[in-house]
Design an enzyme around this catalytic site. Sequence first.
Site, PDB file in Angstrom:
ATOM      1  N   TRP A  35       0.819  -1.215   0.000  1.00  0.00           N
ATOM      2  CA  TRP A  35       0.000   0.000   0.000  1.00  0.00           C
ATOM      3  C   TRP A  35       0.853   1.264   0.000  1.00  0.00           C
ATOM      4  O   TRP A  35       0.319   2.363  -0.023  1.00  0.00           O
ATOM      5  CB  TRP A  35      -0.946   0.008   1.207  1.00  0.00           C
ATOM      6  N   ARG A  36       2.167   1.110   0.015  1.00  0.00           N
ATOM      7  CA  ARG A  36       3.057   2.268  -0.078  1.00  0.00           C
ATOM      8  C   ARG A  36       3.590   2.481  -1.496  1.00  0.00           C
ATOM      9  O   ARG A  36       4.446   3.336  -1.722  1.00  0.00           O
ATOM     10  CB  ARG A  36       4.236   2.112   0.897  1.00  0.00           C
ATOM     11  N   GLU A  48      -5.204   0.582   6.124  1.00  0.00           N
ATOM     12  CA  GLU A  48      -5.284   1.033   7.516  1.00  0.00           C
ATOM     13  C   GLU A  48      -6.415   0.338   8.273  1.00  0.00           C
ATOM     14  O   GLU A  48      -6.273   0.012   9.452  1.00  0.00           O
ATOM     15  CB  GLU A  48      -5.449   2.551   7.577  1.00  0.00           C
ATOM     16  N   GLN A  53      -5.710  -3.893  14.736  1.00  0.00           N
ATOM     17  CA  GLN A  53      -5.677  -5.098  15.575  1.00  0.00           C
ATOM     18  C   GLN A  53      -5.236  -6.338  14.811  1.00  0.00           C
ATOM     19  O   GLN A  53      -5.583  -7.460  15.166  1.00  0.00           O
ATOM     20  CB  GLN A  53      -7.056  -5.324  16.231  1.00  0.00           C
ATOM     21  N   THR A  54      -4.451  -6.139  13.737  1.00  0.00           N
ATOM     22  CA  THR A  54      -3.973  -7.244  12.924  1.00  0.00           C
ATOM     23  C   THR A  54      -2.528  -6.985  12.510  1.00  0.00           C
ATOM     24  O   THR A  54      -2.175  -5.868  12.152  1.00  0.00           O
ATOM     25  CB  THR A  54      -4.844  -7.421  11.660  1.00  0.00           C
ATOM     26  N   GLY A  92     -11.157 -11.395  11.089  1.00  0.00           N
ATOM     27  CA  GLY A  92     -11.891 -11.075  12.307  1.00  0.00           C
ATOM     28  C   GLY A  92     -12.403  -9.647  12.333  1.00  0.00           C
ATOM     29  O   GLY A  92     -12.158  -8.860  11.422  1.00  0.00           O
ATOM     30  N   TYR A 131      -7.539   8.126  14.166  1.00  0.00           N
ATOM     31  CA  TYR A 131      -6.279   7.545  13.664  1.00  0.00           C
ATOM     32  C   TYR A 131      -6.331   7.345  12.152  1.00  0.00           C
ATOM     33  O   TYR A 131      -5.420   7.773  11.420  1.00  0.00           O
ATOM     34  CB  TYR A 131      -5.967   6.207  14.351  1.00  0.00           C
ATOM     35  N   ASP A 149      -2.017   5.819  17.121  1.00  0.00           N
ATOM     36  CA  ASP A 149      -2.498   4.497  17.515  1.00  0.00           C
ATOM     37  C   ASP A 149      -1.634   3.994  18.672  1.00  0.00           C
ATOM     38  O   ASP A 149      -0.855   4.750  19.261  1.00  0.00           O
ATOM     39  CB  ASP A 149      -2.479   3.532  16.329  1.00  0.00           C
ATOM     40  N   CYS A 203      10.838   0.312  18.819  1.00  0.00           N
ATOM     41  CA  CYS A 203      10.296   0.736  20.118  1.00  0.00           C
ATOM     42  C   CYS A 203       9.137  -0.182  20.495  1.00  0.00           C
ATOM     43  O   CYS A 203       7.984   0.233  20.616  1.00  0.00           O
ATOM     44  CB  CYS A 203       9.846   2.200  20.034  1.00  0.00           C
ATOM     45  N   CYS A 213      17.770   2.756  17.766  1.00  0.00           N
ATOM     46  CA  CYS A 213      16.738   3.780  17.593  1.00  0.00           C
ATOM     47  C   CYS A 213      17.316   5.070  17.001  1.00  0.00           C
ATOM     48  O   CYS A 213      18.287   5.620  17.536  1.00  0.00           O
ATOM     49  CB  CYS A 213      16.073   4.077  18.935  1.00  0.00           C
ATOM     50  N   CYS A 219      15.305  11.031  23.246  1.00  0.00           N
ATOM     51  CA  CYS A 219      14.343  10.290  24.077  1.00  0.00           C
ATOM     52  C   CYS A 219      14.612  10.485  25.564  1.00  0.00           C
ATOM     53  O   CYS A 219      15.679  10.102  26.085  1.00  0.00           O
ATOM     54  CB  CYS A 219      14.404   8.797  23.721  1.00  0.00           C
TER      55      CYS A 219
END
Length: 391
Positions: A35-36, A48, A53-54, A92, A131, A149, A203, A213, A219
């Site tokens: 999708w990019r 998106e 949740q996947t 789901g 989001y 998110d 992260c 990172c 940070c």
Amino acid sequence: MKNEKNWETWNDDKLHAFQEDFIVWYEQEKRNLPWRVNLDPYRIWISEIMLQQTRVDTVIDYYYRFMEWFPTIQDLADAPEDKLLKAWEGLGYYSRARNLKVAAQQIVTDFNGQMPNSIDEIRQLKGIGPYTAGAIGSIAFNLPEPAVDGNVMRVVSRLFEIDADIAKAGSRKVFEEAMYKIIDQKRPGDFNQAMMDLGSAICTPTSPKCEECPIQSYCLSYEKNTMTNFPVKSKKLKPKDVYYIGGIMENKQQEFLLEKRDSKGLLANMWLFPIEEVSKERFEFLQKTWVKEEQQLTLDFEEPLLVAEENSEIFEGYTNVVWQKRSLGEVTHIFSHLKWHILVFYGRQTGLIEQKNNQNWAMKEDFSNYVFPKPQQKMVELYKQDFKTEK
């Protein structure tokens, strides 16, 4: 700590240095995802919603199939529900797929078939929250809108030592405020995707790879060695246990009885073997007394079954079925608020079974024509394993 707004201490020089370092890292390390490939808002929107949740690895194959079946917003708006759910089968949270179709119809009706390009209008679409609107707006239309998110909240909470509880809806405003401060105004889409990639690969919730990172020097939790204190998250309520018995019933034509769920509620309009809710006590009794035996049940209808005692029924209303004298095992499946336990039994039709309006007899070879949710797929697999049948 009292939720100090540590992002307010950054001056313009530090902010610009942070943004530059972060975008350079993203350009070098960004994930190659389908999708990019371009900035088509339809592709971004579908991805998106699927990613909610996947895991990314799980979504990729679904994404390719979905885009092949429904290549345009108009195709999605016109999609038959059975085909739409089949495309979503196994992901789901099926309300996501249904909401996609409703939103596509909104786009066709209200926006001349084109994805709206303002945050307020994107937010009007069914199933799109802050989001997803931020992701579509920033990536497709270059709007300086954060996409906050769980991954982003984790990164930002460590970056600024934010102790707001991410499990509480009201905390979102704190993270959005921080993101509005630090988001790259010129490249907001790349910035949001950099946040997504950083939270996914470096992260992470446990054992963050701080040495790798790209924003380590900015940070606050790394500086103070408090990374594992963030994010703050109160414990989620444990899903409620619900107990069922499931019946895999086969007739002499080697067809299996399938039952369609109601049009509303959990797993709406999807197909399962008949299931019946029982008490925990009944479930545990059957689990202990109808135990597996070494003998495998032959598929030859001419050979006798190892059956239960006469008149011992598994399901009410299915009297003309001979049940094998053991369960095939237990299937479990966790929804957001429920945990299903299904004790599965196999039986053969010995006489007329009165077929209900929401039931069909189907050959195993025809299962691919039906929309099966995960619990049904698990029951089918249990059957295949038990009888050593070919896929």
